[in-house]
Design a protein around this motif. Sequence first.
Motif, PDB file in Angstrom:
ATOM      1  N   LEU A 156       0.832  -1.203   0.000  1.00 48.74           N
ATOM      2  CA  LEU A 156       0.000   0.000   0.000  1.00 48.74           C
ATOM      3  C   LEU A 156       0.868   1.255   0.000  1.00 48.74           C
ATOM      4  N   GLY A 157       1.920   1.243   0.807  1.00 47.83           N
ATOM      5  CA  GLY A 157       2.811   2.392   0.841  1.00 47.83           C
ATOM      6  C   GLY A 157       3.529   2.613  -0.480  1.00 47.83           C
ATOM      7  N   ALA A 158       3.989   1.523  -1.106  1.00 48.14           N
ATOM      8  CA  ALA A 158       4.696   1.649  -2.384  1.00 48.14           C
ATOM      9  C   ALA A 158       3.772   2.180  -3.480  1.00 48.14           C
ATOM     10  N   VAL A 159       2.548   1.650  -3.520  1.00 50.19           N
ATOM     11  CA  VAL A 159       1.571   2.160  -4.491  1.00 50.19           C
ATOM     12  C   VAL A 159       1.281   3.631  -4.207  1.00 50.19           C
ATOM     13  N   GLY A 160       1.141   3.954  -2.929  1.00 58.36           N
ATOM     14  CA  GLY A 160       0.806   5.320  -2.545  1.00 58.36           C
ATOM     15  C   GLY A 160       1.835   6.343  -2.993  1.00 58.36           C
ATOM     16  N   VAL A 161       3.132   6.063  -2.733  1.00 55.27           N
ATOM     17  CA  VAL A 161       4.149   7.054  -3.123  1.00 55.27           C
ATOM     18  C   VAL A 161       4.249   7.158  -4.641  1.00 55.27           C
ATOM     19  N   GLY A 162       3.986   6.041  -5.343  1.00 55.14           N
ATOM     20  CA  GLY A 162       4.011   6.103  -6.798  1.00 55.14           C
ATOM     21  C   GLY A 162       2.866   6.927  -7.352  1.00 55.14           C
TER      22      GLY A 162
ATOM     23  N   PHE B 234       2.298   7.877   3.332  1.00 50.39           N
ATOM     24  CA  PHE B 234       2.520   6.693   2.487  1.00 50.39           C
ATOM     25  C   PHE B 234       3.902   6.087   2.762  1.00 50.39           C
ATOM     26  N   HIS B 235       4.906   6.939   2.950  1.00 50.20           N
ATOM     27  CA  HIS B 235       6.237   6.422   3.287  1.00 50.20           C
ATOM     28  C   HIS B 235       6.178   5.625   4.584  1.00 50.20           C
TER      29      HIS B 235
END
Length: 474
Positions: A322-328, A356-357
Amino acid sequence: MSSPATASPPPPAQLKRIVAASLIGTTVEWYDFFLYGSAAALVFNKLFFPGSDPLVGTLLAFLTYAVGFAARPIGALVFGHYGDRLGRKKLLVVSLLLMGGATFAIGLLPTHATVGTAAPVLLTALRLVQGFALGGEWGGAVLLVSEHGDARRRGFWASWPQTGAPAGQLLATGVLSVMTAVLSDAAFVSWGWRVPFLLSGVLVVVGLWVRLSVDESPVFQAALARAEARRAEGAAVEKMPLVAVLRHHWRDVLIAMGARMAENISYYVITAFVLVYATSHTALSQQTALNAVLLASALHFAVIPAWGALSDRIGRRPVYLLGAVGVGVWAFPFFALVDSGRFGPLLLAVSVGLVFHGAMYAPQAAFFAEMFATRMRYSGASIGAQFSSVAAGAPAPLIATALLADYDSPTPIALYVIAAALLTLVAVGVARETRSRDLADVDGGAVPGGGRSADAGTAGPDGGASSAVPSGGA
């Protein structure tokens, strides 16, 4: 072997003391690390790197950013090796003394006007010590909590040492802001800049007092006792932790490095490069941009334990993904908000980015700890985390600045963050979920479902069965 569902957690007071020991240490370490960066921008260029000396200018270009990162993998190797041989607690005391001692010594350094080029050389050497100590700090701090903690809430408890990064940034910037506010420019350049560095000595004393009051990890003690018993019986000599990691857990090391790419790159773009971008592409002042990062860092500190607790409920991988998708996804809106040139949108951009990080940073501690066997866990987690920082965090602001200079547009920078997010999605996507793993079972070679690893009959890192399994298994 008890499972995470049935393992008895330590008494709450003891666990809180262990968490405090790790959190205080990581806060001091990050305070020292971030303090150097802030002071470099404010006074070091005047006091240690005068532009009239070309040699010193070259040293400045090498020193100001990359040196601290370059030493971190070396620290990971050395501290990982001895942390897996001697214990987590001993090495955490050493890392705190090294970092605190180097920072205190910076506050005592003579300047270029006094000793010439020896001043920046000494500063460079102390920065190397800082990076070396930080490379060994992270693995030990998160493992001390992970291996003590309640297995049901390991993600939550292990996320607290992670809050040391925003806490250290807040503390370092706050102390410098106070000093610049109460002193004249001349007084600050003359002696005021030294005070925050000398205060590190007080923080180290407090950190040592807390760290020396906690016990060594019981999981490590049990693995060490088994290894010594087998050695006394004439069993094969235990391999070096580094060799064992590369043999049994090389896939896990690669997964950890990939997982760190989006987390590390996004953090330094959001908190460091944004100061350059906001001041060069909008009418915002550097102090306004810094205030936005400070306020967002306070939110970052608050959400990290919440994300860690969520990883205990739904798993490490879903929260991390979720965090990786969020920062992208947030990369393009981030720059659009900063381009508004107003404080409110800037604060929103940085805050959402750090939220997100945090979704990656919070479960990272437990996730990496659960990948590796006990007698190679310090080495494995540290190597995976710190070697990736050289390729991810160290060049991130430099790459972003170069892209901005070449294209005069945030689009390539946003694509850079998105590429890092995709790499992390692949790495975490091929990993196995680790939430249900008992760290003691990992040492014995068990895998989820009650099976054994492919090398179950071979000598493992503690003299028992090997724990090597493919793709993220432990």
